[in-house]
Motif scaffolding. Structure first.
Motif, mmCIF file in Angstrom:
data_model
loop_
_atom_site.group_PDB
_atom_site.id
_atom_site.type_symbol
_atom_site.label_atom_id
_atom_site.label_comp_id
_atom_site.label_asym_id
_atom_site.label_seq_id
_atom_site.Cartn_x
_atom_site.Cartn_y
_atom_site.Cartn_z
ATOM 1 N N GLN A 1 0.968 -1.188 0.154
ATOM 2 C CA GLN A 1 0.078 -0.015 0.109
ATOM 3 C C GLN A 1 0.719 1.199 -0.116
ATOM 4 N N SER A 2 2.014 1.226 0.647
ATOM 5 C CA SER A 2 2.933 2.367 0.992
ATOM 6 C C SER A 2 3.663 2.654 -0.346
ATOM 7 N N ILE A 3 4.133 1.508 -1.161
ATOM 8 C CA ILE A 3 4.627 1.640 -2.409
ATOM 9 C C ILE A 3 3.847 2.096 -3.365
ATOM 10 N N LEU A 4 2.718 1.689 -3.358
ATOM 11 C CA LEU A 4 1.643 2.324 -4.575
ATOM 12 C C LEU A 4 1.441 3.656 -4.335
ATOM 13 N N ASN A 5 1.311 4.041 -3.060
ATOM 14 C CA ASN A 5 0.991 5.602 -2.530
ATOM 15 C C ASN A 5 2.289 6.438 -3.074
ATOM 16 N N LEU A 6 3.368 5.919 -2.979
ATOM 17 C CA LEU A 6 4.597 6.677 -3.254
ATOM 18 C C LEU A 6 4.882 6.885 -4.676
ATOM 19 N N ILE A 7 4.217 5.701 -5.577
ATOM 20 C CA ILE A 7 4.451 5.751 -6.961
ATOM 21 C C ILE A 7 3.234 6.638 -7.485
ATOM 22 N N ASN A 8 2.133 6.596 -6.936
ATOM 23 C CA ASN A 8 1.075 7.405 -7.361
ATOM 24 C C ASN A 8 1.620 9.268 -7.346
ATOM 25 N N HIS A 9 2.594 9.408 -6.242
ATOM 26 C CA HIS A 9 2.942 10.692 -6.160
ATOM 27 C C HIS A 9 4.333 10.950 -6.822
ATOM 28 N N ASN A 10 5.161 9.895 -7.166
ATOM 29 C CA ASN A 10 6.320 10.154 -7.971
ATOM 30 C C ASN A 10 6.551 8.988 -8.951
#
Length: 255
Positions: free
Chosen positions: A164-173
């Motif tokens: 979940q955290s990785i996906l969130n980071l990817i969505n922002h960068n």
């Protein structure tokens, strides 16, 4: 509890005589009075090390392990102290906080602990972390610290939280460089499969390198053309099965 294969111990079968002889030569203690206590301690330390245990909790019961002398741990600690093997200037063994350890592991642990402490820049008592979900807490922690440890038993959601955290980071960068590592190929493959499944489900095309820690370290030293990134080039490294990672490998990683 320290478990070893049950068998009757005979001095003629003692595998650490060379280590005992070296200590005897250096510390010149009374062989007749102390030898069996010291041999017990040496064997416990080195047999434990084979099983990945470098710090011995003296309060734990030693089962299926036959000692030369009774009285563990009180009499054995007494022998260590009286011979200078602990609590002296050049002691090769450390006794601290109820645990015994070889000096090499104690110093290595302190060195790694200091390096990790320099990477931790947060305090969970900070009001911003109060009443947060695990996901939001982790998301906020990523803004405040270079190191985050996630602990939990099997099935408690550690992998889900990380994804979940990785996906969130990817969505922002979309250009973030992320690496996945584990001490074994099996553990690495499990993480790779779980992450790629979620990336596909969320229609994300980003490349995430998944390799064992040994491979990451070797690549960082020799720059293999098979890998897209070196460890030092990553923005985020996720290490699974951290409890299985030895001191030397972990030190090479953080260095």
């Amino acid at each position: 509890m320290i478990n070893f294969k049950k068998h009757k111990l005979d001095q003629s079968d003692y595998n650490y005589q060379h280590i005992y002889n070296t200590l005897k030569k250096i510390f010149d203690f009374d062989d007749k009075k102390y030898s069996l206590y010291i041999k017990d301690v040496i064997r416990i330390l080195f047999e434990s090390e084979k099983n990945g245990i470098t710090f011995i909790d003296i309060e734990q019961e030693i089962t299926n392990f036959e000692l030369f002398k009774k009285g563990w741990p009180k009499l054995h600690l007494k022998a260590l102290k009286e011979t200078g093997l602990i609590d002296s200037k050049n002691s090769p063994i450390i006794f601290k906080n109820g645990t015994l350890s070889l000096i090499k592991w104690f110093e290595k642990f302190e060195e790694i602990e200091k390096k990790l402490s320099n990477k931790v820049k947060y305090n969970l008592n900070n009001p911003i972390f109060e009443n947060n979900s695990d996901f939001n807490k982790l998301k906020d922690l990523l803004e405040y610290s270079d190191l985050i440890l996630i602990e939990g038993g099997p099935g408690t959601g550690k992998t889900t939280l990380v994804i979940q955290s990785i996906l969130n980071l990817i969505n922002h960068n979309n250009f973030i460089k992320i690496g996945i590592a584990a001490p074994t190929g099996k553990a690495t493959g499990r993480m790779k499969e779980a992450i790629e499944k979620e990336l596909h489900r969320n229609d994300q095309k980003i490349f995430i390198e998944c390799q064992t820690l040994h491979s990451w370290i070797d690549n960082s030293r020799f720059k293999s053309e098979k890998f897209r990134f070196k460890l030092s080039e990553l923005d985020l490294l996720v290490i699974d099965e951290m409890s299985m990672v030895g001191f030397d490998i972990f030190e090479s990683t953080i260095n």
